[in-house]
Design an enzyme around this catalytic site. Sequence first.
Site, short mmCIF file in Angstrom:
data_model
loop_
_atom_site.label_atom_id
_atom_site.label_comp_id
_atom_site.label_asym_id
_atom_site.label_seq_id
_atom_site.Cartn_x
_atom_site.Cartn_y
_atom_site.Cartn_z
N ARG A 25 3.44 60.63 8.52
CA ARG A 25 2.86 59.52 9.26
C ARG A 25 2.84 59.84 10.77
NH1 ARG A 25 6.67 54.88 6.82
NH2 ARG A 25 8.09 56.67 6.81
N LYS A 46 9.57 57.11 12.29
CA LYS A 46 10.95 57.20 11.80
C LYS A 46 11.94 57.36 12.95
CE LYS A 46 12.28 56.92 8.32
NZ LYS A 46 12.73 55.64 7.69
N TYR A 77 11.13 52.66 13.77
CA TYR A 77 12.19 52.27 12.84
C TYR A 77 13.47 53.01 13.23
CZ TYR A 77 8.66 50.24 9.72
OH TYR A 77 7.65 49.47 9.20
N HIS A 107 17.09 51.77 11.81
CA HIS A 107 18.07 51.67 10.71
C HIS A 107 19.44 52.19 11.16
CE1 HIS A 107 14.83 50.56 7.98
NE2 HIS A 107 14.17 51.63 8.34
N GLU A 164 12.28 47.19 12.41
CA GLU A 164 12.79 46.46 11.24
C GLU A 164 13.57 45.20 11.59
OE1 GLU A 164 16.09 49.48 12.09
OE2 GLU A 164 13.89 49.46 12.11
N ASP A 193 17.85 37.21 -7.72
CA ASP A 193 17.95 36.87 -6.31
C ASP A 193 18.88 35.67 -6.19
OD1 ASP A 193 15.87 37.62 -3.74
OD2 ASP A 193 17.10 35.84 -3.52
N LEU A 209 17.73 43.47 1.22
CA LEU A 209 17.74 43.72 2.65
C LEU A 209 18.52 42.62 3.36
CD1 LEU A 209 16.59 45.19 5.24
CD2 LEU A 209 14.79 43.44 5.20
N VAL A 248 15.40 51.49 -2.85
CA VAL A 248 14.50 51.32 -1.71
C VAL A 248 15.28 50.95 -0.46
CG1 VAL A 248 12.39 50.18 -0.92
CG2 VAL A 248 12.73 50.57 -3.36
N ASP A 290 17.44 53.49 3.34
CA ASP A 290 17.40 53.58 4.81
C ASP A 290 18.52 52.77 5.45
OD1 ASP A 290 15.30 55.33 5.52
OD2 ASP A 290 13.83 53.83 4.96
N VAL A 316 14.82 58.51 -1.98
CA VAL A 316 14.09 59.10 -0.86
C VAL A 316 14.09 58.14 0.32
CG1 VAL A 316 11.84 59.94 -0.08
CG2 VAL A 316 12.67 60.53 -2.37
N ALA A 317 14.50 58.63 1.47
CA ALA A 317 14.73 57.76 2.62
C ALA A 317 13.46 57.41 3.39
CB ALA A 317 15.75 58.40 3.57
N ASN A 318 12.37 58.06 3.13
CA ASN A 318 11.11 57.70 3.79
C ASN A 318 9.99 57.70 2.75
OD1 ASN A 318 11.37 60.55 3.62
ND2 ASN A 318 9.87 60.87 5.24
#
Length: 373
Positions: free
Chosen positions: A15, A75, A94, A96, A118, A198, A240, A267, A270, A298-300
Amino acid sequence: MNIGIPKEIKNAERRVGLTPESVGELTRAGHPVFVETGAGRGVGATDEAYQAAGARIEPTAEAVFGEAELIVKVKEPQPRERALLRPGHILFTYLHLAPDPDQTRDLVASGAVCIAYETVTNEAGRLPLLAPMSQVAGRMSIQAGATSLESARGGAGLLLGGVPGVAPARVAVLGGGVVGTNAIQMALGLGADVTVLDRDLATLERLSQRYGPALRTLFSTRSALEETVLDADLVIGAVLIKGAAAPHLVSTAMLRHMRPGSVLVDVAIDQGGCFESSRPTTHEDPTYQVDGIVHYCVANMPGAVPKTSTHALNHATLPYVLRLAEDGVRQTLLEDPHFRNGLNVAHGHVTEPSVAHAHGYDHVDPILALESG
């Protein structure tokens, strides 16, 4: 204001912080933009396209950081990028920080003003700059989970949606926010048997009204979570807590009671991950196994679909970039408490409470931190 766009250097990150179209908006408003050569290659944006939009192409990240006041990335800055930050820089990306003490330390030491996509909020308390990538990651989580269930990838050898006469896979989605909603949409579309957990009854009501009896909704107690996870073939971690490390909802001990070949897709990685056994992985080596359970962490994740992700992100971030460039960081953040919620580090101070708590820093009020510079 001088604006810099370095090339992303995180593993397999394709990206870019701003597209040529976004750069054109900034240059037409009178703001010089400096773009590292090749920064847009992953989304098909050439140096020539950036030049046509009014940007100046720089040969290195060092040159971009040297010219820029406002640095726009995707990132979190990697160690060699953090070494280029200095007082007077505004970093907008971002971050994190809650699970990342090394990055937090370096940003504090830099003296820069660091704003995290974020944690920026809107009037409704939602996270408008996180939402586009949460949508992408939520949808991708089902693609990744479906692939990981294949026996060649270590999975149980299940087709997510089954076929007539053969039951579909069972999917548990932990969290019904933006990531969870998009994961549910994809999983139901593929014919899976889906349950969401939830602790917000309004969220469960919204999902129930949207999807009807095709979706099972459960209030997330410890017993309900354990029962659902142990019965699942694919578990999506979609929890989150703004600015904070994700809670560990699935313990390592639980893995021994899951069916071999089941898959966990985290997900929330991060933010440290919501499975105790999670650790960040890369697109080149996305999975590993613990007690026979496949982990995809996978972190991204959105970096694998950079064209979609970059345009979706730019649509959300461009108005904020324009405001910073037009009014300056101090005036913009002092006037807008929602944008100010994005401030995590400023002039050597930690301004995000969850980050300060996670790493043992004193929390400094964002307004005081901004005025200290």
